[in-house]
Design an enzyme around this catalytic site. Structure first.
Site, PDB file in Angstrom:
ATOM      1  N   ASP A  60     -45.748 -34.522 -24.676  1.00 36.48           N
ATOM      2  CA  ASP A  60     -45.639 -34.021 -23.300  1.00 36.48           C
ATOM      3  C   ASP A  60     -46.996 -33.625 -22.725  1.00 36.48           C
ATOM      4  OD1 ASP A  60     -42.950 -34.231 -23.812  1.00 36.48           O
ATOM      5  OD2 ASP A  60     -42.474 -32.150 -23.307  1.00 36.48           O
ATOM      6  N   ASP A  61     -47.000 -33.521 -21.392  1.00 38.51           N
ATOM      7  CA  ASP A  61     -48.065 -32.888 -20.590  1.00 38.51           C
ATOM      8  C   ASP A  61     -49.271 -33.772 -20.283  1.00 38.51           C
ATOM      9  OD1 ASP A  61     -46.362 -30.751 -20.887  1.00 38.51           O
ATOM     10  OD2 ASP A  61     -47.832 -29.371 -21.722  1.00 38.51           O
ATOM     11  N   HIS A 208     -47.453 -32.202 -28.031  1.00 35.48           N
ATOM     12  CA  HIS A 208     -48.172 -32.242 -26.750  1.00 35.48           C
ATOM     13  C   HIS A 208     -49.468 -33.036 -26.898  1.00 35.48           C
ATOM     14  CE1 HIS A 208     -45.441 -28.809 -26.270  1.00 35.48           C
ATOM     15  NE2 HIS A 208     -45.452 -29.125 -24.993  1.00 35.48           N
TER      16      HIS A 208
HETATM   17 ZN    ZN Z   1     -44.705 -29.422 -20.899  1.00 32.24          ZN
END
Ligand code: ZN
Length: 241
Positions: A60-61, A208
């Site tokens: 993610d991100d 992440h």
């Molecule tokens: Zn996130």
């Protein structure tokens, strides 16, 4: 603790080859999901059809110019495929890097536009954030996003309804390594992964790619999976109509 330290020491001595032989983690199989607005991940929804010791890698991100290339390198070195949940604002900043992620065999979904706490926003603001991130995805990839992961996994009724109506899969998780602390070392992240695997046994792992310590630790994390006998399952979606 002691066993993990021994495991990490053994891993550190392993050479990296360029091929995808049996010494690599590899990608065992691919599940192609329908574009039907289902929701997966046992922290909030039903389980994906995975066997014992089968995991789905998710990041993610990103995309992050600083860290995502390291994540891609670690995955390529182990012939492992993953799914990246990207923020709309990062898609606008780094479209070429986003396309590189997919061109290297990974799949991509969205993870909001600016990573807000959606429950603190009005319904209109929530839907605006979704529309912006969907538009960013479409501008970069030329197709609609097949999947969405809620920022902070904070779901709201209005967003769940909108995603369902748009046939976008909600991707929750089965386990995480809580990788957002800048001081985390590779050993700490490997310990958390080890514990999460022992607890969950299978499922979607949240990591992440925008997080520096995660990008740095990933070669070790993937080798932990390999040494513990886990298999990688890759998620894809049917082509958009
Ligand atoms: Zn996130």
């Amino acid at each position: 603790m002691k066993i993990l330290a021994l495991l990490l020491a053994a891993i550190a001595g392993t050479a990296t080859a360029a091929d995808c032989g049996p010494d690599k983690l590899n990608t065992e199989r691919t599940i192609v999901l329908k574009r039907e607005g289902a929701a997966y991940g046992t922290q909030q929804h039903s389980a994906l059809p995975l066997g014992d010791k089968e995991v789905v890698l998710t990041f993610d991100d990103g995309p992050s110019p600083e860290n995502t290339p390291l994540v891609l390198k670690a995955l390529a070195d182990q012939c492992a495929r993953a799914t990246f949940f990207m923020e709309g604002r990062n898609l606008r900043q780094s479209p070429d890097l986003a396309r590189r992620v997919v061109s290297e065999g990974h799949s991509a979904g969205i993870h909001s536009d600016t990573h807000p706490h959606l429950p603190t926003l009005s319904p209109e603001q929530q839907l605006d954030d979704l529309a912006l991130s969907r538009a960013a995805y479409k501008a970069v990839f030329g197709v609609e996003t097949p999947a969405y992961r809620f920022p902070f996994l904070e779901e709201t009724p209005i967003m769940l309804a909108a995603l369902k109506q748009a046939n976008i899969t909600v991707a929750s998780i089965d386990m995480a390594i809580n990788d957002w602390i800048p001081e985390d070392t590779t050993e700490i992240l490997a310990q958390r992964l080890n514990q999460s695997l022992d607890k969950a046994g299978r499922g979607i792992i949240l990591m992440h790619d925008a997080n520096g310590p995660t990008a740095k630790a990933l070669p070790t994390l993937l080798k932990v999976l390999k040494h513990k006998g886990y298999k990688v399952v890759h998620l894809e979606w049917e082509k958009a109509q």
